[in-house]
Design an enzyme around this catalytic site. Structure first.
Site, PDB file in Angstrom:
ATOM      1  N   GLY A   1      50.243  53.528  20.172  1.00  0.00           N
ATOM      2  CA  GLY A   1      50.410  53.323  18.737  1.00  0.00           C
ATOM      3  C   GLY A   1      50.070  54.555  17.928  1.00  0.00           C
ATOM      4  O   GLY A   1      50.485  54.677  16.769  1.00  0.00           O
ATOM      5  N   ASP A   2      49.320  55.469  18.520  1.00  0.00           N
ATOM      6  CA  ASP A   2      49.031  56.783  17.925  1.00  0.00           C
ATOM      7  C   ASP A   2      49.896  57.879  18.534  1.00  0.00           C
ATOM      8  O   ASP A   2      50.407  58.750  17.824  1.00  0.00           O
ATOM      9  CB  ASP A   2      47.562  57.154  18.145  1.00  0.00           C
ATOM     10  CG  ASP A   2      46.612  56.407  17.241  1.00  0.00           C
ATOM     11  OD1 ASP A   2      46.834  56.424  16.017  1.00  0.00           O
ATOM     12  OD2 ASP A   2      45.640  55.818  17.747  1.00  0.00           O
TER      13      ASP A   2
END
Length: 416
Positions: A188-189
């Protein structure tokens, strides 16, 4: 295992493809620093602007037992290599004025604050653009920036698990349809970080041609959804609402993970050619003519029978035995832990585990290497992550600050 200390181990490292590109890095945590790390690895000059106490991940560890200094831990070391550090107080007008001066000679600014923070500091894209029209300004936020489309969640804070959840990856990951799971690494990053680096380079290329910069906006949730592109077409083409599929692919078979005697392996023998090869290697020529497995569509329809047959074979062999039997003949790979990765010659010859010096430690530490390989301008880990404010004097000197001026800034607590 390659080696890097303060400089390249064997003389000066070859110039990276991004040599001459200056990046002002106002990022924190994982997504932003990983993005700017990618640029730094390819030769860009990345100036990391930190608060006077340092970016929060410096103190987060993990620390090695013999680290007497604890200036930063493994998290910071891994994603802030190849960067320079200047520490200054953005709450002070003098500190903000120094950022403006830095941006006049920069090609790129990257930040991952919540929407509106840079505006409150007087360092918005519009303000910086007035100082430098060719500046490329990039932001990474949970739900994007209002400039390119205001999300109803624009003001929501977001971290990796939020992006994984709302972007769709958790919804198709898990052992069964009722048990969604978080993916291990912080995709997600990391996915938005890589997409931001790509967007930045697209915008820099255009700025070099036109003299005009632009705003690059990456939403963490959008980036994860783009990674999960198949759920969009599955819904449109098949009318399905995909759910977790365990360790099997919903459209291909066999294409997933099966047990070995001492762990797990992956096999992707979904095509007719690879399936026939696998059957012969397993000593199961009878499966080739089995109507349940005769073609790729039948194998998907009868996945349980396919995986049962393959698993019965793999479960009688160790991962190493299967590597020798199947490796190179069909798409195959053992499920590795980091100890196995560290021992595999592939990662050594590809310089994917790199030694760097670590302040406070008598011996080097290891971090992940650079996966993007280029022949003329190879990226590399040229030096360790910086100490807090390690390059303050150099950076301020480069923008015309005299020694006395830098000293006065330090005495006033504006920089460190």
């Amino acid at each position: 295992m390659s080696h890097s200390s303060g400089e390249a181990a064997s003389g000066a490292a070859p110039a990276g493809a991004l040599e001459g590109i200056r990046v002002i890095d106002l990022t924190q945590m994982l997504a932003g620093p990983y993005c700017t790390m990618m640029l730094a690895d390819q030769g860009a000059e990345v100036i990391k602007i930190e608060p006077l106490e340092g970016e929060g991940t410096r103190a987060g560890g993990p620390f090695r037992d013999d680290d007497k200094l604890q200036a930063y831990g493994g998290y910071f070391a891994s994603i802030n290599r190849n960067k320079k550090s200047i520490a200054l107080d953005l709450k002070r007008p003098e500190g903000r004025a120094l950022v403006l001066r830095l941006c006049r000679s920069a090609d790129v600014v990257v930040e991952n604050f919540r929407a509106g923070v840079m505006e409150k500091l007087g360092l918005s894209y519009e303000t910086l653009r007035q100082e430098n029209p060719r500046l490329v300004y990039a932001s990474i936020r949970g739900f994007g920036d209002p400039r390119t489309g205001r999300s109803p969640y624009t003001d929501w804070p977001a971290y990796d698990p939020v992006a994984q959840a709302m972007g769709g990856i958790m919804g198709i990951t898990g052992p069964d349809v009722d048990t969604p799971l978080k993916v291990g690494p912080g995709v997600g990053d990391l996915v938005p970080a890589a997409m931001a680096a790509y967007g930045i380079l697209c915008a820099v290329l255009r700025a070099q041609k036109t003299g005009e910069g632009q705003y690059v906006d990456v939403s963490m949730v959008d980036a994860v959804l783009s990674l999960c592109e198949r759920i969009v077409h599955q819904r449109s083409f098949q009318g399905t609402n995909p759910r977790p599929e365990g360790n099997r692919h919903p459209l291909l078979s066999p294409f997933g993970m099966v047990r070995a005697l001492d762990g797990w392996v992956t096999i992707a023998a979904h095509s007719d050619e690879f399936w026939k090869t696998l059957c012969r290697l397993m000593g199961r020529d009878d499966l080739i003519s089995d109507p349940r497995m005769a073609d790729r569509h039948a194998r998907v329809a009868n996945r349980d029978a396919v995986y049962e047959a393959v698993g019965e074979f793999t479960g009688r062999h160790t991962k190493q035995q299967l590597k020798e039997l199947l490796g190179g003949k069909i798409p195959f790979g053992p499920v590795y832990q980091i100890d196995e990765i560290a021992e595999d010659p592939h990662f050594a010859v590809r310089d994917m585990i790199v030694e760097v010096e670590h302040p406070g430690c008598a011996t080097p530490v290891t971090i992940a290497g650079v996966p993007i390989r280029m022949t003329a301008t190879p990226g590399s880990v040229r030096h360790r992550a910086p100490l807090l404010g390690e390059h303050t004097d150099q950076i301020l000197g480069d923008i015309g600050c005299a020694t006395e001026e830098i000293s006065s800034f330090k005495q006033a607590g504006i920089v460190r």
